[in-house]
Design a protein around this motif. Structure first.
Motif, PDB file in Angstrom:
ATOM      1  N   ARG A 123       0.834  -1.209   0.000  1.00 51.25           N
ATOM      2  CA  ARG A 123       0.000   0.000   0.000  1.00 51.25           C
ATOM      3  C   ARG A 123       0.866   1.254   0.000  1.00 51.25           C
ATOM      4  O   ARG A 123       0.589   2.211  -0.733  1.00 51.25           O
ATOM      5  CB  ARG A 123      -0.929  -0.022   1.222  1.00 51.25           C
ATOM      6  N   ILE A 124       1.914   1.242   0.821  1.00 49.35           N
ATOM      7  CA  ILE A 124       2.821   2.391   0.856  1.00 49.35           C
ATOM      8  C   ILE A 124       3.471   2.583  -0.510  1.00 49.35           C
ATOM      9  O   ILE A 124       3.604   3.708  -1.004  1.00 49.35           O
ATOM     10  CB  ILE A 124       3.894   2.201   1.953  1.00 49.35           C
ATOM     11  N   ALA A 125       3.879   1.462  -1.135  1.00 43.82           N
ATOM     12  CA  ALA A 125       4.503   1.545  -2.455  1.00 43.82           C
ATOM     13  C   ALA A 125       3.544   2.145  -3.477  1.00 43.82           C
ATOM     14  O   ALA A 125       3.947   2.925  -4.353  1.00 43.82           O
ATOM     15  CB  ALA A 125       4.947   0.150  -2.909  1.00 43.82           C
ATOM     16  N   GLY A 126       2.264   1.787  -3.357  1.00 44.40           N
ATOM     17  CA  GLY A 126       1.271   2.355  -4.268  1.00 44.40           C
ATOM     18  C   GLY A 126       1.112   3.852  -4.079  1.00 44.40           C
ATOM     19  O   GLY A 126       1.013   4.607  -5.061  1.00 44.40           O
ATOM     20  N   TRP A 127       1.106   4.300  -2.844  1.00 49.84           N
ATOM     21  CA  TRP A 127       0.940   5.720  -2.556  1.00 49.84           C
ATOM     22  C   TRP A 127       2.140   6.544  -3.039  1.00 49.84           C
ATOM     23  O   TRP A 127       1.981   7.706  -3.443  1.00 49.84           O
ATOM     24  CB  TRP A 127       0.768   5.947  -1.052  1.00 49.84           C
ATOM     25  N   THR A 128       3.328   5.968  -2.989  1.00 50.05           N
ATOM     26  CA  THR A 128       4.544   6.708  -3.326  1.00 50.05           C
ATOM     27  C   THR A 128       4.980   6.556  -4.786  1.00 50.05           C
ATOM     28  O   THR A 128       5.998   7.131  -5.184  1.00 50.05           O
ATOM     29  CB  THR A 128       5.709   6.259  -2.417  1.00 50.05           C
ATOM     30  N   GLY A 129       4.216   5.785  -5.562  1.00 49.87           N
ATOM     31  CA  GLY A 129       4.595   5.565  -6.959  1.00 49.87           C
ATOM     32  C   GLY A 129       5.893   4.783  -7.086  1.00 49.87           C
ATOM     33  O   GLY A 129       6.720   5.059  -7.964  1.00 49.87           O
ATOM     34  N   PHE A 130       6.066   3.797  -6.219  1.00 47.39           N
ATOM     35  CA  PHE A 130       7.316   3.056  -6.134  1.00 47.39           C
ATOM     36  C   PHE A 130       7.738   2.437  -7.465  1.00 47.39           C
ATOM     37  O   PHE A 130       8.929   2.403  -7.791  1.00 47.39           O
ATOM     38  CB  PHE A 130       7.172   1.966  -5.062  1.00 47.39           C
ATOM     39  N   THR A 131       6.803   1.923  -8.241  1.00 45.65           N
ATOM     40  CA  THR A 131       7.170   1.220  -9.473  1.00 45.65           C
ATOM     41  C   THR A 131       7.886   2.129 -10.474  1.00 45.65           C
ATOM     42  O   THR A 131       8.620   1.639 -11.327  1.00 45.65           O
ATOM     43  CB  THR A 131       5.920   0.605 -10.145  1.00 45.65           C
ATOM     44  N   ARG A 132       7.698   3.463 -10.353  1.00 43.66           N
ATOM     45  CA  ARG A 132       8.345   4.383 -11.303  1.00 43.66           C
ATOM     46  C   ARG A 132       9.842   4.499 -11.049  1.00 43.66           C
ATOM     47  O   ARG A 132      10.621   4.644 -11.982  1.00 43.66           O
ATOM     48  CB  ARG A 132       7.692   5.766 -11.232  1.00 43.66           C
ATOM     49  N   TRP A 133      10.234   4.454  -9.771  1.00 43.22           N
ATOM     50  CA  TRP A 133      11.666   4.593  -9.480  1.00 43.22           C
ATOM     51  C   TRP A 133      12.318   3.288  -9.049  1.00 43.22           C
ATOM     52  O   TRP A 133      13.501   3.240  -8.726  1.00 43.22           O
ATOM     53  CB  TRP A 133      11.913   5.681  -8.427  1.00 43.22           C
ATOM     54  N   LYS A 134      11.566   2.179  -9.109  1.00 41.38           N
ATOM     55  CA  LYS A 134      12.122   0.864  -8.791  1.00 41.38           C
ATOM     56  C   LYS A 134      13.301   0.493  -9.696  1.00 41.38           C
ATOM     57  O   LYS A 134      14.328   0.000  -9.205  1.00 41.38           O
ATOM     58  CB  LYS A 134      11.023  -0.198  -8.879  1.00 41.38           C
ATOM     59  N   PRO A 155       5.301  -6.680  -7.712  1.00 43.38           N
ATOM     60  CA  PRO A 155       4.244  -6.565  -8.727  1.00 43.38           C
ATOM     61  C   PRO A 155       4.031  -5.131  -9.207  1.00 43.38           C
ATOM     62  O   PRO A 155       4.112  -4.172  -8.425  1.00 43.38           O
ATOM     63  CB  PRO A 155       2.999  -7.077  -7.995  1.00 43.38           C
ATOM     64  N   ARG A 156       3.770  -4.996 -10.506  1.00 40.36           N
ATOM     65  CA  ARG A 156       3.428  -3.691 -11.067  1.00 40.36           C
ATOM     66  C   ARG A 156       1.990  -3.296 -10.726  1.00 40.36           C
ATOM     67  O   ARG A 156       1.678  -2.122 -10.549  1.00 40.36           O
ATOM     68  CB  ARG A 156       3.577  -3.724 -12.595  1.00 40.36           C
ATOM     69  N   GLN A 157       1.114  -4.305 -10.662  1.00 43.64           N
ATOM     70  CA  GLN A 157      -0.292  -4.028 -10.443  1.00 43.64           C
ATOM     71  C   GLN A 157      -0.556  -3.606  -8.992  1.00 43.64           C
ATOM     72  O   GLN A 157       0.130  -4.061  -8.071  1.00 43.64           O
ATOM     73  CB  GLN A 157      -1.142  -5.268 -10.761  1.00 43.64           C
TER      74      GLN A 157
END
Length: 399
Positions: A123-134, A155-157
Motif C-alpha cells: 500500500r505504501i509503495a502504491g501511494w509513493t509511486g514506487f514502481t516508477r523509481w524501482k 508486482p506492477r499491479q
C-alpha cells in the motif's frame, strides 16, 4: 517406512540414499543437470553427496553444500524413478542436517513470511509511486543481490480489490477449509476469492483459515526449528476448522501441509472442482492461452490433468501447456532470491517456450512462479497478461 522415520537423521538419510540404483533415468528431467551437465548437479550426484555427508565420509564444505542448495526440489526425478526413491524426503533431511545456508536471504524471507507487513508495504509503495523509481534502485544493486531480485518480482499491479462471493454458502455437503498462506494471501487474494466462488458453485461449503506461512520456505531451506513452529501452527489451526478437506490455491504449499497433516486430505481445489465439473457452466472465451504448470502442481499436487479438464470446459478457449523441457521455471521457492542468475536462465527458457505458443494470456497457479515469470517478461519486453487459472475460471462462470 514408519520405522525409518523413527531413526536418527544421518541413519535415515543413508537409508533413503541406499534406495537409489544409480540408473541415471533422472538426469534427462533434472533442470540443474541441464544447466551444468555436471553429475554433482543431478539427483544421482546429490544422493551420493547426501550419503557421504550422512556417513561422515565427506565434510560440508561450501562448494559441496552448494550442489545441495542448487537443487530446485522440483521432484521430476521422483516421477520417473523406477526404484521409487523418496528424493524429496532425502533433500529435506539433508538440508536440515546441514542447517540454513550462511547466505540465505533472511531479510527478504522475513518480509514474505508476514502477510500483514507485506500488505502494508504494498500500500505504501502504491501511494509513493514506487514502481516508477524501482528500476533506478535495482540498477544500484549487484546483479546477484537478493534484494535486487525481490525488487524485480515486486508486482506492477496495485493490490487486488476483492469482493466477497455473491453465492450463498451451501448449508450441507462437504466442508472445505481454504488455507491462504503468506504472500499468496495478498498477491493472490483474487484467486482465493475465485476458489471460494467456484467451490460454492460446485456445492461445497467453504471456510477460510487465517493467513500465515506454512513453513515451506524454511522446511526446504534447512531451518528445521522454524519449520516445526509453522507445522504446529498449521495443526492447531486445522484442529479448529472442522472441515473435510484442506485446500490451497498455491501448489507450493500443498506438500508442506501434507507433511504437517499426514492424516488429512490436503488437495488442490481444482481436483475437487473437476470431480463436480458437471455442476459448473462457463461462458465462451475466444482466446489462446499458455498454461504454465508449476512443478509442485504436476509432481506434488498431481492436479495438472484436473486443471486442464476445467479449462477445456470454457467454450472457444484454446489452452496449451508449455512444451517440456524446460522442466522448471527456476522460481522454486527461495531459489530465485538465492541464485538469481541460475533462476533467470531457467526462466528465459520457459518464456521462450511460452512464446512458441503465441499466447494472448499466461496462466500459472503458483504465485512465486508467476511473479518470477512476470519479472522476466518485463525484462524481455513481453506484455502477456498473467493470472491464476482460478481467476479466469471464475470470471467465465455462468451464475
Amino acid at each position: 517406512m514408519i520405522g525409518m522415520l523413527d531413526e536418527k537423521p544421518p541413519i535415515r538419510i543413508a537409508a533413503l540414499a541406499d534406495q537409489c540404483v544409480q540408473c541415471g533415468l533422472c538426469l534427462p528431467v533434472c533442470p540443474t543437470y541441464a544447466l551444468d551437465r555436471n553429475e554433482a548437479e543431478s539427483p544421482r550426484g546429490r544422493i551420493a553427496i547426501a550419503a557421504a555427508l550422512a556417513r561422515g565420509q565427506a565434510s560440508a564444505t561450501p562448494a559441496l553444500r552448494e550442489h545441495m542448495d542448487h537443487c530446485l526440489g522440483c521432484l521430476n526425478c521422483e516421477k520417473v524413478c523406477p526404484a521409487n526413491v523418496q528424493y524429496g524426503e532425502l533433500l529435506v533431511e539433508t538440508r536440515a542436517m546441514l542447517g540454513p545456508s550462511p547466505t540465505r536471504p533472511e531479510r527478504e524471507l522475513a518480509l514474505i513470511r508476514q502477510p500483514a507487513r507485506w500488505r502494508r508495504l504494498r500500500r505504501i509503495a502504491g501511494w509513493t509511486g514506487f514502481t516508477r523509481w524501482k528500476p533506478l534502485l535495482q540498477s544500484l544493486l549487484p546483479s546477484n543481490s537478493p534484494m535486487r531480485t525481490a525488487l524485480a518480482i515486486w508486482p506492477r499491479q496495485p493490490l487486488p480489490n476483492t469482493q466477497p462471493s455473491p453465492l450463498t454458502n451451501p448449508t450441507a455437503g462437504e466442508t472445505i477449509a481454504l488455507f491462504p498462506g503468506c504472500i499468496a494471501s495478498v498477491e493472490d487474494a483474487e484467486a482465493q476469492q475465485a476458489a471460494i466462488t467456484l467451490l460454492r458453485a460446485a456445492g461445497y461449503r467453504v471456510t477460510e483459515l487465517p493467513a500465515f506461512c506454512c513453513g515451506a520456505m524454511d522446511l526446504h531451506g534447512g531451518d528445521a526449528d522454524r519449520a516445526e513452529q509453522a507445522t504446529q501452527q498449521v495443526r492447531a489451526t486445522w484442529k479448529k476448522a472442522g472441515a473435510d478437506h484442506l485446500v490451497s490455491i498455491t501448489p507450493g504449499c500443498i506438500g508442506t501441509l501434507r507433511r504437517a497433516l499426514p492424516d488429512v486430505d490436503v488437495i488442490d481445489p481444482v481436483t475437487l472442482l473437476a470431480i463436480r465439473v458437471d455442476r459448473l457452466s462457463f461462458r465462451p472465451l475466444q482466446e489462446r492461452i499458455a498454461v504454465h504448470l508449476p512443478c509442485t502442481q504436476s509432481n506434488v499436487a498431481r492436479s495438472d490433468a484436473s486443471l486442464l479438464k476445467l479449462l477445456q470446459r470454457i467454450p472457444g478457449l484454446d489452452a496449451k501447456t508449455l512444451p517440456r523441457p524446460p522442466h522448471c521455471c527456476g522460481a522454486a521457492g527461495t531459489h530465485m532470491l538465492e541464485f538469481p542468475e541460475r533462476a533467470a536462465r531457467l526462466r528465459n527458457e520457459t518464456l521462450r517456450q511460452a512464446a512458441t505458443l503465441a499466447p494472448q494470456r499466461l496462466l500459472s497457479s503458483n504465485i512465486g512462479c508467476r511473479l518470477h515469470l512476470a519479472a522476466g517478461m518485463d525484462d524481455a519486453g513481453r506484455s502477456w497478461p498473467h493470472q491464476h487459472p482460478l481467476v479466469l475460471l471464475a470470471r467465465q462462470l455462468e451464475t
